[in-house]
Design a protein around this motif. Sequence first.
Motif, PDB file in Angstrom:
ATOM      1  N   SER A   1       0.850  -1.186   0.000  1.00  0.00           N
ATOM      2  CA  SER A   1       0.000   0.000   0.000  1.00  0.00           C
ATOM      3  C   SER A   1       0.885   1.236   0.000  1.00  0.00           C
ATOM      4  O   SER A   1       2.059   1.176   0.385  1.00  0.00           O
ATOM      5  CB  SER A   1      -0.901  -0.003   1.240  1.00  0.00           C
ATOM      6  N   ASN A   2       0.323   2.354  -0.424  1.00  0.00           N
ATOM      7  CA  ASN A   2       1.096   3.599  -0.394  1.00  0.00           C
ATOM      8  C   ASN A   2       1.148   4.201   1.009  1.00  0.00           C
ATOM      9  O   ASN A   2       1.669   5.295   1.205  1.00  0.00           O
ATOM     10  CB  ASN A   2       0.517   4.619  -1.377  1.00  0.00           C
ATOM     11  N   LYS A   3       0.617   3.458   1.998  1.00  0.00           N
ATOM     12  CA  LYS A   3       0.636   3.949   3.377  1.00  0.00           C
ATOM     13  C   LYS A   3       1.916   3.570   4.115  1.00  0.00           C
ATOM     14  O   LYS A   3       2.099   3.953   5.267  1.00  0.00           O
ATOM     15  CB  LYS A   3      -0.579   3.411   4.134  1.00  0.00           C
ATOM     16  N   GLY A   4       2.778   2.781   3.472  1.00  0.00           N
ATOM     17  CA  GLY A   4       4.028   2.412   4.120  1.00  0.00           C
ATOM     18  C   GLY A   4       4.536   1.080   3.613  1.00  0.00           C
ATOM     19  O   GLY A   4       3.766   0.266   3.084  1.00  0.00           O
ATOM     20  N   PRO A   5       5.828   0.801   3.778  1.00  0.00           N
ATOM     21  CA  PRO A   5       6.428  -0.425   3.230  1.00  0.00           C
ATOM     22  C   PRO A   5       5.920  -1.703   3.885  1.00  0.00           C
ATOM     23  O   PRO A   5       5.995  -2.775   3.287  1.00  0.00           O
ATOM     24  CB  PRO A   5       7.927  -0.223   3.488  1.00  0.00           C
TER      25      PRO A   5
END
Length: 427
Positions: free
Chosen positions: A308-312
């Motif tokens: 997700s683009n919320k974190g690795p």
Amino acid sequence: SCFIVRSKQEGMCAWLEHSLGLWAERQGYARPSFINAGDGKHEHPTQEFLDEFSFLERLAWKDEAIHLALVGDLYHGRTVHSKAEGLRIFKKVRVDLIAPPELAMPPFYLDAMKKNGYELRLFDSLDEYLASGAVAPLWYFTRLQLERMGESVLEKAPRLRKAVSFRKDMLDKLPPGARFYHPLPRDRLAPTIPAWLDDTPLNGWDGQSANGYYTRAVEMAMLAGRIGQDFTGRGRAAPESEEAFIIEATIEASRKPEYKVGIKPVDKGIVIDHIASGESLEAIWGRIDKIRRVLGLNLRSSHGVYHSNKGPEVYKGIISIPDLLSFGEKELKKLGAVSPGCTINLIDGHRVIKKYRLGMPPRIYAFDEISCKNENCLSHPKHEEHIEAYFLRKAATGAAKDSPSAESGYVCRWCEREHSFSEIWTL
């Protein structure tokens, strides 16, 4: 017309009110009224009305606070289950629960009491309770319904009764002005409130029983339209909008095709994104599988788990379906109920042209894949009553109440048992 119903199956009155009410409207009749005189282990509303009336009477009609001890079979006693909601008429509520573990209050009602702000204390026996100090002035006893339990519990009957039966040596441990209540009848052979207490000031159950005449007469008069026209309290809440679970989301600009089927970009179709975003990899794969089975997605498509683009360390699930251009209302409801918070992306020319975020639908019913998990509910498959499961979305609280995607869970419309959104599915 008015029906007074007592049933061993939970949710009977709620279902009758709904189904017969619709039938009456179709036939041009007035909707019938129903009084729930007890349904299974669920609740006993009419008893609760007279109990609260009796408590208020004892407290000189003051509703600032109540300190109440519930004693006996708290597992089967629907009169004590009703107090999870009924005691809300008091501004401050302290409840002491006295029952051995085999007869303890079910977690469902404990949770309801906690959510309503009650202060709770739990004890395994009257001896333990009386030794603790801060004893309640009002006690509510229930009969031990051991006949509802298995042989292993029946073998423990003497110990269980002793744990919740009042004795003469306990009298000096009671606070001044203490009063006992009981929904009656008492057990004839082994009452938890022994007969020698009948002629003592502790006897509140005789007056409580008499109050039942007045409160039930009032209930029937209200339903018959004889009184209550001046009622100004809060009525039944209006149903939520069916569209409340779908909101259009912002499309973020992208220079390259955003979704693929395998290694091929999706030219035209639907992509379900943000499936179980932020959950464990196992949970995401499980949700993808459930979505495919619930929606019957047995067609050319691809799916997977991605960053997700919320974190690795944050992952999400994606299902890409080329050539499918829309979902029907039924499919949208299923998807919102299976995976609230996911998004539907409409793709054309390799670009997202519309994006919608799904929350939990206000109502879920008429689906073969759902069922109430309360085995005592009349809609549970084991009863073979062929009554459809029907769930209402729980009201969200706090900041979540303004968000259609708030994951607040569901409540069975009939028996009021709470479920998480994942529990209602049979797949």
